[in-house]
Design an enzyme around this catalytic site. Structure first.
Site, PDB file in Angstrom:
ATOM      1  N   HIS A  20       0.822  -1.218   0.000  1.00 36.74           N
ATOM      2  CA  HIS A  20       0.000   0.000   0.000  1.00 36.74           C
ATOM      3  C   HIS A  20       0.852   1.263   0.000  1.00 36.74           C
ATOM      4  O   HIS A  20       0.351   2.343  -0.299  1.00 36.74           O
ATOM      5  CB  HIS A  20      -0.921  -0.019   1.220  1.00 36.74           C
ATOM      6  CG  HIS A  20      -2.318   0.441   0.962  1.00 36.74           C
ATOM      7  ND1 HIS A  20      -2.903   0.499  -0.291  1.00 36.74           N
ATOM      8  CD2 HIS A  20      -3.286   0.859   1.828  1.00 36.74           C
ATOM      9  CE1 HIS A  20      -4.148   0.931  -0.182  1.00 36.74           C
ATOM     10  NE2 HIS A  20      -4.398   1.161   1.085  1.00 36.74           N
ATOM     11  N   ASN A  68      -6.949   6.416   3.868  1.00 39.15           N
ATOM     12  CA  ASN A  68      -8.337   6.785   3.583  1.00 39.15           C
ATOM     13  C   ASN A  68      -8.655   8.243   3.893  1.00 39.15           C
ATOM     14  O   ASN A  68      -9.776   8.683   3.663  1.00 39.15           O
ATOM     15  CB  ASN A  68      -9.302   5.851   4.312  1.00 39.15           C
ATOM     16  CG  ASN A  68      -9.139   5.886   5.822  1.00 39.15           C
ATOM     17  OD1 ASN A  68      -8.202   6.488   6.342  1.00 39.15           O
ATOM     18  ND2 ASN A  68     -10.037   5.233   6.531  1.00 39.15           N
TER      19      ASN A  68
END
Length: 188
Positions: A20, A68
């Site tokens: 990620h 996020n």
């Protein structure tokens, strides 16, 4: 012309070498190439660096929010410097590409990527460039979140680093806005 390159990732040592964090890894390679230093900028909620590419100065941003919430950081710097979406390049991990694949595109949706989703929400636009670094998909039955938050195998790392090197090699053309040439080079 690109004025801001944003690398997506999660802050913290436990996430440094995860799939990620491909965007952070790309920016670290870029900062190393240009011998740029990182400075924590609380007003932008991120680590900021300025690099002098042959086409001009470009800002590098690693949001210090979690993935996020990347749009919070991106939105603040974009508003402060009055940047247009087409002057922004976001570098992120891409599940739909095998490790070692890197591609450039303009606009589009978020395809379930929470970092992109938040950036789109904060910018009110999808019309920014994306440099997508392939990390592959998890095997059937493994949760996507668990997969992207773990380190790839040694072989996958070599492929991901090769993709990062390919992108870094195109940085002068990216900053200059010569996107067709970059797409031809990366996509072949």
């Amino acid at each position: 012309m690109i004025k801001l390159i944003v690398g997506l990732g999660n802050p913290g040592r436990q996430y440094e070498k995860t799939r990620h964090n491909a965007g952070f890894l790309f920016l670290d390679a870029l900062a190393s190439k240009f011998s740029c230093d990182w400075v924590s900028e609380s007003r932008f909620q991120g680590m900021l660096s300025g690099c002098n590419a042959s086409a001009g100065m470009v800002m590098l941003l690693k949001p210090e929010t979690f993935m996020n919430r990347s749009g919070q950081s991106v939105g603040k710097i974009v508003r402060y410097y009055k940047l247009m979406p087409e002057e922004i390049l976001v570098v992120h991990d891409e599940l739909d590409f095998d490790a070692g694949i890197i591609k450039l595109k303009n606009g589009g949706g978020h395809a379930g990527h929470n970092g992109l989703k938040d950036i789109i929400a904060h910018l009110g636009s999808r019309e920014f460039y994306r440099l997508r670094i392939g990390v592959g998909r998890p095997v059937a039955g493994k949760a996507v979140a668990d997969y992207v938050l773990t380190s790839p195998s040694k072989d996958e790392w070599e492929l991901i680093n090769s993709a990062i090197d390919s992108g870094v090699a195109c940085i002068d053309r990216l900053v200059a806005g010569d996107m067709a040439t970059v797409m031809n080079k990366l996509h072949s």
